[in-house]
Design a protein around this motif. Structure first.
Motif, PDB file in Angstrom:
ATOM      1  N   THR A  98       0.828  -1.211   0.000  1.00 36.11           N
ATOM      2  CA  THR A  98       0.000   0.000   0.000  1.00 36.11           C
ATOM      3  C   THR A  98       0.861   1.260   0.000  1.00 36.11           C
ATOM      4  OG1 THR A  98      -0.187  -0.024   2.423  1.00 36.11           O
ATOM      5  CG2 THR A  98      -1.916  -1.141   1.170  1.00 36.11           C
TER       6      THR A  98
ATOM      7  N   THR B 184      -9.661  -3.273  -3.628  1.00 30.49           N
ATOM      8  CA  THR B 184     -10.304  -2.291  -2.769  1.00 30.49           C
ATOM      9  C   THR B 184     -11.682  -2.810  -2.416  1.00 30.49           C
ATOM     10  OG1 THR B 184      -9.117  -0.446  -3.779  1.00 30.49           O
ATOM     11  CG2 THR B 184     -11.127   0.084  -2.573  1.00 30.49           C
TER      12      THR B 184
ATOM     13  N   VAL C 149      -1.630   2.926  -2.449  1.00 28.45           N
ATOM     14  CA  VAL C 149      -2.993   2.445  -2.280  1.00 28.45           C
ATOM     15  C   VAL C 149      -3.525   2.867  -0.910  1.00 28.45           C
ATOM     16  CG1 VAL C 149      -4.469   0.400  -2.232  1.00 28.45           C
ATOM     17  CG2 VAL C 149      -2.485   0.468  -3.743  1.00 28.45           C
TER      18      VAL C 149
ATOM     19  N   SER D  12      -4.847   2.319   2.404  1.00 27.52           N
ATOM     20  CA  SER D  12      -4.816   1.119   3.244  1.00 27.52           C
ATOM     21  C   SER D  12      -6.101   0.902   4.034  1.00 27.52           C
ATOM     22  CB  SER D  12      -3.635   1.198   4.224  1.00 27.52           C
ATOM     23  OG  SER D  12      -3.815   2.264   5.138  1.00 27.52           O
TER      24      SER D  12
ATOM     25  N   THR E 151      -4.710   0.695 -11.129  1.00 27.42           N
ATOM     26  CA  THR E 151      -5.952   0.198 -10.532  1.00 27.42           C
ATOM     27  C   THR E 151      -7.055   0.183 -11.584  1.00 27.42           C
ATOM     28  OG1 THR E 151      -6.547   2.424  -9.766  1.00 27.42           O
ATOM     29  CG2 THR E 151      -5.398   0.976  -8.205  1.00 27.42           C
TER      30      THR E 151
ATOM     31  N   PHE F 205      -8.084  -1.635   1.669  1.00 24.03           N
ATOM     32  CA  PHE F 205      -7.344  -2.486   0.736  1.00 24.03           C
ATOM     33  C   PHE F 205      -7.152  -3.883   1.316  1.00 24.03           C
ATOM     34  CE2 PHE F 205      -3.284  -4.258  -0.833  1.00 24.03           C
ATOM     35  CZ  PHE F 205      -3.563  -4.308  -2.185  1.00 24.03           C
TER      36      PHE F 205
END
Length: 396
Positions: free
Chosen positions: A28, A390, A33, A35, A264, A38
């Motif tokens: 992450t 996600t 990303v 977190s 993503t 995730f």
């Protein structure tokens, strides 16, 4: 599938959970990303297939409450199945009129409607009722019920039920045996994955060491320990790696190398899914104007409690491509240990399990001079893997 570790070995289990948490936090951080929602994913992932079928299956999987999960799409509960059950657990606004029209036959109609064997592709609710009526109802009752259905055809719930069986919102594929399989469509396709990678970031450097890794998961939406990650080595149910798990978890792990590209991809359901029906039911707990007491398809808790069948969904997938990474276990392995790992851990070594003996990446085992063990993983340019998802909570 991944090998299940002896549940009694709590020390090894905790170490593997910490390894999973630490690697998740590294991913992450390095790949940017969020977190808080995730979930690190491993296993039989969507892009092991040459078409979009695996991606559709993964998008349709109901993720567990966990920061890390093993995704075997064929073995997961399916969002589409749960959604269909939800629709059949709800009332039409004309439900009371239909009860009056059918009288004692109303409960038999509900049972008939909820029996999947009575459904065929593109069968509308009114057509399904006519099937039932022709078999079980006298002409007077049939006519009264049909009049109610005529009024209900424009209702959102009726439209949602009809859309769910509309074949234009599904796609045909072939399974591993060559048999046809119809899957609900999602926006996450092979072409969309390529576009996400091409428009994403990279390259990035990975320099991970479990000795200094952050293993916390505080404040995350998908809290809890790993779900499905039981082992350091994976070779199938017939292979016992318990003693090697204990050895491996006695020392540190490092992961070093580069990731060339990452991105993503959104995975939205096609028109077979109506989110307004999910929101309507989610916001109507114990409201039996919305929920059908006569249905045996479920209630608010079975769909929306923490472990409910629609409590969570996959909304995005984290994709990676063009990587060269080496995982090293600093424990000291004997020659026979190394031989067992290199010949029998055909599904991979933590954390890059493939879920099958055939993976899109290449792996090369090395027994180092100091007795430690390394495995080098390479994924060529143009090939893509899924590293995580996600997770959105109901009713999103």
């Amino acid at each position: 599938m991944l090998d299940k570790m002896d549940a009694g070995n709590s020390a090894v289990a905790q170490t593997i959970n910490d390894l999973n948490a630490g690697w998740r936090n590294q991913v992450t951080t390095v790949l940017g990303v969020d977190s808080t929602n995730f979930q690190l994913a491993q296993g039989t992932l969507g892009l092991q297939t040459s078409d979009s079928s695996g991606l559709f299956l993964m998008a349709d999987a109901v993720p567990p409450v966990s920061t890390t999960a093993y995704f075997d799409a064929s073995g997961k509960n399916k969002r589409s199945t749960a959604y269909n059950q939800l629709l059949h657990a709800l009332n039409l606004s004309t439900a009371s009129d239909l009860r009056d029209a059918l009288g004692d036959m109303y409960s038999k109609w509900i049972d008939y409607r909820n029996d999947a064997s009575n459904w065929k592709p593109d069968t509308t609710q009114r057509q399904l009722f006519n099937q039932f009526a022709n078999r079980y109802l006298d002409p007077v009752v049939k006519n009264a019920g049909d009049q109610v259905f005529a009024l209900a055809e424009s209702e959102p719930l009726t439209i949602a039920l009809n859309n769910f069986v509309n074949t234009s919102f599904y796609q045909e594929f072939k399974d591993s045996a060559g048999d046809p399989v119809s899957l609900p469509k999602y926006s996450g396709t092979v072409d969309a994955a390529k576009a996400a990678i091409n428009g994403g970031g990279g390259p990035v450097t990975i320099d991970y060491n479990s000795a200094t890794a952050d293993t916390s998961s505080n404040g995350t939406t998908v809290h809890g320990s790993a779900s499905g990650f039981y082992s350091i080595f994976s070779g199938g149910a017939s292979v016992d790696f318990q003693s090697l798990n204990e050895l491996a978890t006695s020392s540190n792990f490092s992961i070093k190398g580069t990731i060339g590209k990452y991105g993503t991809m959104t995975t939205q359901a096609a028109q077979w899914y109506d989110g307004s029906q999910v929101s309507r039911s989610y916001n109507a707990k114990n409201d039996y104007d919305v929920w059908d007491k006569n249905s045996n398809q479920g209630d608010w808790d079975s769909f929306f409690s923490e472990n409910g069948s629609l409590a969570r969904r996959v909304s995005q997938l984290l994709l990676v491509s063009d990587y060269d990474l080496t995982v090293t276990s600093s424990a000291s392995y004997s020659k026979s240990d190394y031989q067992k790992i290199s010949t029998e851990a055909r599904f991979g070594v933590w954390p890059f399990f493939s879920g099958t003996a055939k993976a899109t990446h290449e792996q090369k085992f090395t027994h180092n001079e100091d007795g430690s063990f390394s495995v080098r993983y390479k994924l060529d340019k143009g090939k893509t893997q899924i590293w995580g998802a996600t997770i959105q909570s109901a009713p999103n």
